[in-house]
Design a protein around this motif. Structure first.
Motif, short mmCIF file in Angstrom:
data_model
loop_
_atom_site.label_atom_id
_atom_site.label_comp_id
_atom_site.label_asym_id
_atom_site.label_seq_id
_atom_site.Cartn_x
_atom_site.Cartn_y
_atom_site.Cartn_z
N TYR A 167 58.76 -3.21 -0.92
CA TYR A 167 57.96 -4.41 -1.11
C TYR A 167 58.83 -5.66 -0.96
N THR A 168 58.37 -6.60 -0.13
CA THR A 168 59.03 -7.88 0.01
C THR A 168 57.99 -8.90 0.45
N ASP A 169 58.22 -10.15 0.10
CA ASP A 169 57.33 -11.24 0.48
C ASP A 169 58.20 -12.48 0.59
N PRO A 170 58.42 -13.00 1.79
CA PRO A 170 59.31 -14.16 1.95
C PRO A 170 58.84 -15.39 1.17
N ARG A 171 57.58 -15.44 0.78
CA ARG A 171 57.06 -16.57 0.01
C ARG A 171 57.32 -16.42 -1.48
N HIS A 172 57.72 -15.23 -1.91
CA HIS A 172 57.95 -15.00 -3.35
C HIS A 172 59.43 -15.19 -3.65
N LEU A 173 59.77 -16.38 -4.12
CA LEU A 173 61.14 -16.70 -4.48
C LEU A 173 61.25 -16.72 -5.99
N ILE A 174 62.37 -16.24 -6.49
CA ILE A 174 62.61 -16.21 -7.93
C ILE A 174 63.75 -17.18 -8.22
N TYR A 205 66.22 -18.66 -11.00
CA TYR A 205 66.79 -18.38 -12.30
C TYR A 205 67.26 -19.66 -12.98
N SER A 206 67.39 -19.62 -14.29
CA SER A 206 67.76 -20.80 -15.06
C SER A 206 69.15 -21.34 -14.70
N ASP A 207 70.01 -20.50 -14.10
CA ASP A 207 71.35 -20.97 -13.71
C ASP A 207 71.36 -21.61 -12.32
N GLY A 208 70.17 -21.77 -11.71
CA GLY A 208 70.07 -22.40 -10.40
C GLY A 208 70.04 -21.42 -9.24
N GLU A 209 70.32 -20.17 -9.48
CA GLU A 209 70.29 -19.17 -8.41
C GLU A 209 68.84 -18.91 -7.99
N VAL A 210 68.62 -18.79 -6.68
CA VAL A 210 67.30 -18.51 -6.13
C VAL A 210 67.41 -17.27 -5.25
N ARG A 211 66.50 -16.32 -5.46
CA ARG A 211 66.52 -15.07 -4.69
C ARG A 211 65.14 -14.76 -4.14
N ARG A 212 65.11 -14.03 -3.04
CA ARG A 212 63.86 -13.51 -2.52
C ARG A 212 63.73 -12.08 -3.00
N GLN A 213 62.54 -11.74 -3.41
CA GLN A 213 62.27 -10.41 -3.96
C GLN A 213 62.32 -9.34 -2.87
N PHE A 214 62.94 -8.21 -3.19
CA PHE A 214 62.86 -7.00 -2.38
C PHE A 214 62.93 -5.82 -3.34
N ASN A 215 61.93 -4.98 -3.32
CA ASN A 215 61.88 -3.84 -4.24
C ASN A 215 61.68 -2.53 -3.49
N HIS A 263 51.08 -10.83 -9.30
CA HIS A 263 50.28 -10.01 -8.38
C HIS A 263 51.13 -9.03 -7.57
N THR A 264 52.40 -9.35 -7.32
CA THR A 264 53.24 -8.41 -6.58
C THR A 264 53.58 -7.19 -7.43
N GLN A 265 53.75 -7.39 -8.73
CA GLN A 265 53.98 -6.25 -9.62
C GLN A 265 52.74 -5.38 -9.72
N ARG A 266 51.58 -6.03 -9.79
CA ARG A 266 50.32 -5.28 -9.88
C ARG A 266 50.11 -4.43 -8.63
N ARG A 312 49.36 7.87 -3.49
CA ARG A 312 49.27 7.83 -2.03
C ARG A 312 50.10 8.97 -1.40
N THR A 313 49.67 9.43 -0.25
CA THR A 313 50.40 10.49 0.44
C THR A 313 51.57 9.95 1.26
N ALA A 314 51.51 8.65 1.62
CA ALA A 314 52.59 8.03 2.38
C ALA A 314 53.01 6.75 1.67
N PRO A 315 54.28 6.39 1.74
CA PRO A 315 54.74 5.17 1.05
C PRO A 315 54.23 3.90 1.73
N TYR A 316 54.08 2.85 0.96
CA TYR A 316 53.71 1.53 1.45
C TYR A 316 54.98 0.89 2.00
N LEU A 317 54.91 0.31 3.17
CA LEU A 317 56.06 -0.37 3.76
C LEU A 317 55.64 -1.80 4.06
N GLY A 318 56.04 -2.70 3.21
CA GLY A 318 55.60 -4.09 3.41
C GLY A 318 56.50 -5.09 2.78
#
Length: 83
Positions: free
Chosen positions: A9-16, A18-28, A64-67, A77-83
């Motif tokens: 799972y990844t979404d280039p619009r979902h940036l995290i 952090y309080s220390d100023g670090e910004v990351r893009r989610q990839f799970n 919504h990405t966690q959900r 599911r029989t096959a993994p989600y690739l997105g």
């Protein structure tokens, strides 16, 4: 014990920002697992941890990405989600 891959799972619009100023893009990479031992433990990225019944999942507040990942895992599911 791993029972298989739920998906990637990844979404280039979902940036995290952090309080220390670090910004990351989610990839799970999510796996279906069976717990065989150990204890739940809070980490630096969590404030609460508990087991819940599947019937409670819809009422839990979450991004919504966690959900999406959780929904896919519960669908068996029989096959993994690739997105």
């Amino acid at each position: 014990m791993s029972l298989g891959l739920v998906g990637t799972y990844t979404d280039p619009r979902h940036l995290i920002a952090y309080s220390d100023g670090e910004v990351r893009r989610q990839f799970n990479v999510c796996f279906r697992v069976r717990v065989v031992g150990g204890e739940l433990a809070i980490s630096d990225e969590s404030t609460e941890l508990r087991w819940v019944a599947q019937s409670e999942v819809d009422d839990l507040p979450m991004h919504h990405t966690q959900r999406l990942r959780l929904t896919h895992a519960l669908e068996n599911r029989t096959a993994p989600y690739l997105g």
